[in-house]
Design an enzyme around this catalytic site. Structure first.
Site, PDB file in Angstrom:
ATOM      1  N   TRP A  14      36.378  39.898  41.727  1.00  0.00           N
ATOM      2  CA  TRP A  14      35.656  40.872  40.908  1.00  0.00           C
ATOM      3  C   TRP A  14      35.446  42.194  41.623  1.00  0.00           C
ATOM      4  O   TRP A  14      35.634  43.266  41.039  1.00  0.00           O
ATOM      5  CB  TRP A  14      34.349  40.286  40.392  1.00  0.00           C
ATOM      6  CG  TRP A  14      34.627  39.230  39.370  1.00  0.00           C
ATOM      7  CD1 TRP A  14      34.373  37.893  39.484  1.00  0.00           C
ATOM      8  CD2 TRP A  14      35.292  39.398  38.104  1.00  0.00           C
ATOM      9  NE1 TRP A  14      34.824  37.231  38.370  1.00  0.00           N
ATOM     10  CE2 TRP A  14      35.390  38.127  37.507  1.00  0.00           C
ATOM     11  CE3 TRP A  14      35.816  40.497  37.421  1.00  0.00           C
ATOM     12  CZ2 TRP A  14      35.984  37.935  36.261  1.00  0.00           C
ATOM     13  CZ3 TRP A  14      36.404  40.296  36.180  1.00  0.00           C
ATOM     14  CH2 TRP A  14      36.485  39.031  35.615  1.00  0.00           C
ATOM     15  N   ASP A  58      27.029  44.287  41.635  1.00  0.00           N
ATOM     16  CA  ASP A  58      27.506  43.494  40.506  1.00  0.00           C
ATOM     17  C   ASP A  58      26.881  42.109  40.661  1.00  0.00           C
ATOM     18  O   ASP A  58      27.301  41.320  41.500  1.00  0.00           O
ATOM     19  CB  ASP A  58      29.035  43.405  40.523  1.00  0.00           C
ATOM     20  CG  ASP A  58      29.571  42.510  39.405  1.00  0.00           C
ATOM     21  OD1 ASP A  58      28.766  41.905  38.673  1.00  0.00           O
ATOM     22  OD2 ASP A  58      30.814  42.409  39.280  1.00  0.00           O
ATOM     23  N   LYS A  92      27.064  34.793  32.019  1.00  0.00           N
ATOM     24  CA  LYS A  92      27.052  33.800  33.082  1.00  0.00           C
ATOM     25  C   LYS A  92      25.659  33.175  33.174  1.00  0.00           C
ATOM     26  O   LYS A  92      25.497  31.990  33.013  1.00  0.00           O
ATOM     27  CB  LYS A  92      27.418  34.414  34.436  1.00  0.00           C
ATOM     28  CG  LYS A  92      28.907  34.517  34.745  1.00  0.00           C
ATOM     29  CD  LYS A  92      29.682  35.398  33.807  1.00  0.00           C
ATOM     30  CE  LYS A  92      31.162  35.416  34.052  1.00  0.00           C
ATOM     31  NZ  LYS A  92      31.642  36.557  34.817  1.00  0.00           N
TER      32      LYS A  92
HETATM   33  C1  LIG Z   1      32.542  37.626  34.799  1.00  0.00           C
HETATM   34  C2  LIG Z   1      32.381  38.672  35.815  1.00  0.00           C
HETATM   35  C3  LIG Z   1      32.766  40.002  35.574  1.00  0.00           C
HETATM   36  C4  LIG Z   1      33.445  40.434  34.291  1.00  0.00           C
HETATM   37  O1  LIG Z   1      32.589  40.396  33.217  1.00  0.00           O
HETATM   38  P1  LIG Z   1      33.062  40.862  31.754  1.00  0.00           P
HETATM   39  O2  LIG Z   1      31.797  40.799  30.964  1.00  0.00           O
HETATM   40  O3  LIG Z   1      34.099  39.895  31.289  1.00  0.00           O
HETATM   41  O4  LIG Z   1      33.585  42.241  31.877  1.00  0.00           O
HETATM   42  C5  LIG Z   1      32.548  40.930  36.565  1.00  0.00           C
HETATM   43  N1  LIG Z   1      31.972  40.597  37.732  1.00  0.00           N
HETATM   44  C6  LIG Z   1      31.591  39.336  38.003  1.00  0.00           C
HETATM   45  C7  LIG Z   1      30.962  39.017  39.326  1.00  0.00           C
HETATM   46  C8  LIG Z   1      31.773  38.335  37.049  1.00  0.00           C
HETATM   47  O5  LIG Z   1      31.390  37.076  37.320  1.00  0.00           O
END
Ligand SMILES: *Cc1c(COP(=O)(O)O)cnc(C)c1O
Length: 366
Positions: free
Chosen positions: A106, A176, A200
């Protein structure tokens, strides 16, 4: 009763949601709060929805322990849109530079995407070890006064998680937190932005939560397109366009569940640590069968990643687990093997069931 037919769902995302929350959604679906329609069917400008929005914002602030220092935004476009929005808003001018820690899939994607928007420096990369480890702040290569330092607190695919917040004097951190948001306390003072897609650990897909320190809003240039400008969303109370109302409603219910049922972030962190320990203990005890991906000190409490000695054993493991109601355990193809995502909403009993299954699989196959 449908509840009894639910599996223990270890999906990485969209992921399991507390049953109590789902039941409340079900109960309120036809007639939300006496308004004669569902939450999906009423105006985002209605008093009923504004109350939900305010409550979701207040819940997040209460859980994170912040007040007027930060703004909370509910946007669309997932975490992926933030990969470009962040540098577009936070780089101070075209000569400015930002620093990125690349610690898994990511943050790699965020780094690559940010490069298209300005000067982006690599502060550290874990690529050489297939992202099984993380840096200390002293390992970072940083230019003078970077606009911000970007990192992913938990790499969902590789299963590595920073165990402590960084501190880099006078540089705002951008985090993030998509896969560990609201799973433990976080030092918000050090962070300029903490953001997370909801699917998540905080709700359904379709809404992304951005917590931004107010002083950073002065960096957003008026020349940015409206949707891509954080200042627009702050000024419009997250209603520049129609917000993802249903998602925000579920985020609100999850915040209430965290506050009222789980006792807040310090308590849920203990709960999550206990769950993760159950799995890492069995991985360590049976390390000729379950080969953990992450270095021990960086093991994620959210995504437990491990390999088995062969493809054949991996398939058997996944197949037999599914038969016992332990589902969505297949690892991401870039790491392979097994990934057990055990976010806030995964009950302790679910992790015990997986641990017991691992034990018996080990006995039968070694
Ligand atoms: C799932 C995830 C993303 C991407 O998320 P989207 O909503 O599909 O854009 C980005 N960073 C992390 C750490 C993730 O787990």
């Amino acid at each position: 009763m449908a509840t009894e037919e639910r599996t223990y769902n270890f999906s990485a995302g969209p992921a399991t949601i507390p049953v109590q929350v789902l039941e409340q959604v079900q109960q309120e679906l036809l007639n939300f709060n006496g308004c004669g329609a569902s939450i999906m069917e009423i105006s985002h400008r209605s008093a009923q929805f504004i109350e939900v929005l305010d409550s979701a914002r207040a819940g997040i602030k209460q859980l994170l322990g912040i007040d007027d220092s930060h703004e909370v935004l509910f946007l669309q476009g997932g975490s992926r849109l933030q990969f470009s929005m962040i540098p577009m808003n936070l780089l101070r001018d075209e000569n400015d530079r930002a620093a990125y820690i690349v610690s898994g899939t990511w943050s790699s994607k965020a780094f690559e995407e940010a490069k298209g928007t300005g000067n982006i420096d690599l502060a550290w990369s874990g690529k050489d070890s297939n992202f099984n480890t993380l840096p200390a702040s002293t390992d970072l290569a940083l230019a003078d006064d970077p606009a911000f330092l970007y990192y992913a607190s938990n790499e969902t695919i590789h299963g590595v998680q920073f165990q402590e917040d960084f501190h880099i004097a006078s540089t705002p951190l951008v985090c993030d937190a998509s896969s560990d948001f609201l799973s433990r306390p976080i030092n918000m003072e050090q962070h300029g932005i903490v953001y997370a897609c909801a699917q998540k650990n905080a709700g359904p897909s379709g809404v992304t939560i951005i917590v931004i320190r107010k002083d950073l809003l002065t960096r957003s240039q008026a020349s940015l397109p409206g949707y891509l400008n954080y200042k627009t969303h702050v000024e419009q109370n997250s209603m520049f366009n129609t917000p993802p109302t249903f998602g925000i409603y579920v985020v609100d219910l999850i915040c209430k569940w965290l506050i009222n049922e789980m006792g807040g972030l310090a308590q849920i962190a203990d709960y999550n640590n206990d769950k993760a320990t159950l799995l890492y203990d069995i991985i360590d005890q049976c390390d000729d069968m379950f080969i953990g991906h992450a270095e021990k000190q960086f093991r994620s409490k959210m995504n437990v990643t491990f390999n088995l000695p062969s493809e054949e054993l991996t398939s058997q493991f996944l197949e037999q687990a599914a038969k016992q109601g332990l589902t969505s355990l297949k690892g991401h193809r870039s790491v392979g093997g097994v990934r057990a995502s055990i976010y806030n909403a995964m009950p302790h009993e679910g992790v015990v069931a997986l641990r017991d299954f691992m034990k018996s699989f080990y006995t039968q196959n070694s």
